[in-house]
Design a protein around this motif. Structure first.
Motif, short mmCIF file in Angstrom:
data_model
loop_
_atom_site.label_atom_id
_atom_site.label_comp_id
_atom_site.label_asym_id
_atom_site.label_seq_id
_atom_site.Cartn_x
_atom_site.Cartn_y
_atom_site.Cartn_z
N GLN A 20 0.80 -1.24 0.00
CA GLN A 20 0.00 0.00 0.00
C GLN A 20 0.83 1.28 0.00
O GLN A 20 0.29 2.35 0.29
N ALA A 23 -12.55 -1.26 4.47
CA ALA A 23 -11.85 -1.02 3.21
C ALA A 23 -10.44 -0.47 3.45
O ALA A 23 -10.22 0.36 4.33
N GLN A 24 -9.50 -0.95 2.66
CA GLN A 24 -8.10 -0.47 2.67
C GLN A 24 -7.37 -0.72 3.99
O GLN A 24 -6.33 -0.13 4.23
N SER A 25 -7.91 -1.60 4.84
CA SER A 25 -7.15 -2.00 6.03
C SER A 25 -5.98 -2.87 5.60
O SER A 25 -5.97 -3.42 4.50
N CYS A 41 -12.52 -1.90 -11.32
CA CYS A 41 -13.62 -2.81 -11.01
C CYS A 41 -14.83 -1.96 -10.63
O CYS A 41 -14.91 -1.45 -9.52
N TRP A 56 -13.52 -5.87 3.48
CA TRP A 56 -14.07 -4.88 2.55
C TRP A 56 -13.04 -4.50 1.48
O TRP A 56 -11.85 -4.81 1.59
N SER A 57 -13.50 -3.77 0.49
CA SER A 57 -12.72 -3.47 -0.73
C SER A 57 -11.28 -3.04 -0.46
O SER A 57 -11.02 -2.14 0.33
N SER A 58 -10.37 -3.66 -1.17
CA SER A 58 -8.96 -3.28 -1.22
C SER A 58 -8.22 -3.43 0.10
O SER A 58 -7.12 -2.90 0.25
N ALA A 59 -8.79 -4.17 1.05
CA ALA A 59 -8.02 -4.53 2.24
C ALA A 59 -6.90 -5.49 1.81
O ALA A 59 -7.04 -6.22 0.83
N VAL A 60 -5.79 -5.46 2.56
CA VAL A 60 -4.66 -6.33 2.27
C VAL A 60 -4.33 -7.14 3.52
O VAL A 60 -4.12 -6.57 4.60
N GLN A 120 -6.72 -8.29 -1.24
CA GLN A 120 -5.58 -9.18 -1.44
C GLN A 120 -5.38 -10.00 -0.17
O GLN A 120 -5.21 -9.42 0.91
N PHE A 146 -14.88 -8.48 -0.58
CA PHE A 146 -15.16 -7.50 -1.63
C PHE A 146 -14.08 -7.49 -2.72
O PHE A 146 -12.98 -8.02 -2.53
N PRO A 147 -14.37 -6.83 -3.83
CA PRO A 147 -13.38 -6.70 -4.90
C PRO A 147 -12.13 -5.96 -4.43
O PRO A 147 -12.19 -5.10 -3.55
N GLY A 148 -11.02 -6.30 -5.03
CA GLY A 148 -9.78 -5.58 -4.76
C GLY A 148 -9.06 -6.04 -3.51
O GLY A 148 -7.97 -5.55 -3.22
N GLU A 150 -18.06 0.54 -5.76
CA GLU A 150 -19.02 -0.44 -5.26
C GLU A 150 -20.44 -0.12 -5.75
O GLU A 150 -20.71 0.97 -6.25
N GLN A 178 -11.83 0.70 -7.33
CA GLN A 178 -13.02 -0.07 -6.97
C GLN A 178 -14.19 0.89 -6.81
O GLN A 178 -14.10 1.82 -6.00
#
Lengths: 219, 219, 219
Positions: free
Chosen positions: A152, B151-153, C100, B132-136, B118, B114-116, C120, C118
């Protein structure tokens, strides 16, 4: 399938083996290490050879080498890359098919790029860089050799980071800003102006908290 | 196509319905809820049944159930999961085809991803987690049951978070750091050292600002 | 293949050309600009025409126009969009196939959406928005016309941002929070409550540091 020797043992080498084989491009046939780090003849059920004996053990036909050096020491990363080069085996890269790298991007040897990474057009990535999950490298950026770009992280457009530098999780270098060689940017930091070589930067906006000596960046 | 009953009504249930049907894996045939939360017999033009009457109304053949419990109360999330399990219907997961989950990853029941997103190799995700979206989620991490990962965590390598915990938007747990059960990490916080159970943490670096009692984490 | 005229010259126009052609949807046949910004008759080996002369030079059959206005001035972005509309050419969008975007999302004209984005379900994006790499727009959000959403920005569920606003790198608007027209959210800021029109917000949590006059947001 191409055969691959991984230079390194430990957690990161295990991860690189998994990624190299996951996309079906490589079959890992062995590990190697510097003699002083070989505690066991086997790692993950594969032989561990001294790196200076590789060419006696393996044929160079269809066999590649990749350096699996983590983030502990940037100088060690450079040393291992130079050592691997001298073995004469062709250097491999492991680039996830779930990374999105524009076709105009120039990436050096021994790249390890994780899923979810975005590298925008016209950027240049040096040799021996690790770019971890969901990092974003905006257009026209330059990343020097041997860098470790954590998950990130973000380089804005036309940003630069020098050789042997480390960007922590979710750290950012703003567009048009240059960071020197041998620097460390702390996790979640925001670099808003140029940073000289061998600086450790932390905060939002980031400020220099210390400098590195000839031993380079260690984490 | 598999038939799906969604346990929950409201915005999040609507979103889960949309995601479950978007990839073509499920056809939502009804909603259910605890009796005290049923204000109307229909939601999105589908029947809303009391969860304790499900097996009288629907056949268990080819019919799945999923809990759509948002982030308001982590204990409520656990309660609904246990209640859904008792219905005897098979629990479904909704995992976006645009999430990138390594094949080595072990994910529990009733996952919503969610999408994104990883999820790197060797990680373990408990039951009833929302990611949620784009969490890694980096390699070798562990996420306990009933967690909500916004998201994004980001969890660094070998990081851990316990059961019924909540990570806010773009919050980070550093590599090798463990967070206990029933914790909340505030949005954009950076957790740099271990956190005991039932703690609310905020800041960069994060510090504990309060603790939770037996009612668990509420947001 | 559709023919495309890019309104704008400079770095961003170059990037838009590259992206428009990368996915194979468009062939860029020329650039245009306001007369006072035309310093050379050619850009990237293609002709640069005055925008007010376009319809004399090009046929409108199968030829599209896209505005490539960066983040320097939000009012300039709006002006160029309105000017492009008046040319009578159909407006194009460049949306990466690696973004997406849920099928339920409504996106306006002249959208430029980068890889890794993303969006949603149930969100609405106005005309002339730029949404940069790996930004996340959660469900039921609303983004007004002419906005610039920088890389790794995040709008929580049901968040709103008004027209001609700018979100810096990795900035966040929490769920259910509304930001007005003509606002700027600084890089890495976290907006936790509603923000009135024409405000510049910075920090975690974000606070208003100044306001904008009739010249709008400039960066």
């Amino acid at each position: 399938m191409r055969k691959l020797i991984i230079y390194g043992v430990g957690d990161f080498a295990k991860l690189v083996k998994h990624m190299a084989e996951a996309d079906g491009h490589y079959k890992v046939i062995g590990f190697c290490a510097d003699r002083q780090y070989i505690n066991s003849n086997y790692f993950l059920d594969l032989e561990v050879s001294p790196v200076d004996k590789l060419s006696e053990i393996y044929s160079k036909d269809e066999t590649y080498i990749i350096v699996a050096a983590g983030y502990k020491s940037m100088l060690a990363r450079e040393y291992m890359f130079e050592t691997a080069k001298k073995t004469g085996f062709t250097m491999a890269s492991v680039i996830s098919k779930h990374a999105c790298i524009d076709l105009s991007v120039n990436i050096g040897k021994n790249a390890i790029v994780f899923p979810g990474v975005q590298i925008e057009p016209f950027s240049v990535i040096g040799d021996n860089c690790i770019i971890w999950s969901s990092a974003v490298i905006c257009h026209d950026s330059v990343v020097g050799d041997h860098c470790f770009i954590a998950a990130q992280s973000l380089l804005g457009g036309r940003a630069k980071i020098g050789k042997r530098s480390f960007m922590g999780f979710n750290s950012i270098i703003l567009q048009d800003v240059s960071v020197g060689d041998d620097c460390l940017i702390g996790a979640k930091s925001l670099v808003t102006k140029d940073v000289p070589v061998a600086s450790k930067c932390i905060g939002t906006p980031a400020h220099i908290v210390s400098t590195y000596d000839q031993k380079g960046v260690t984490v």
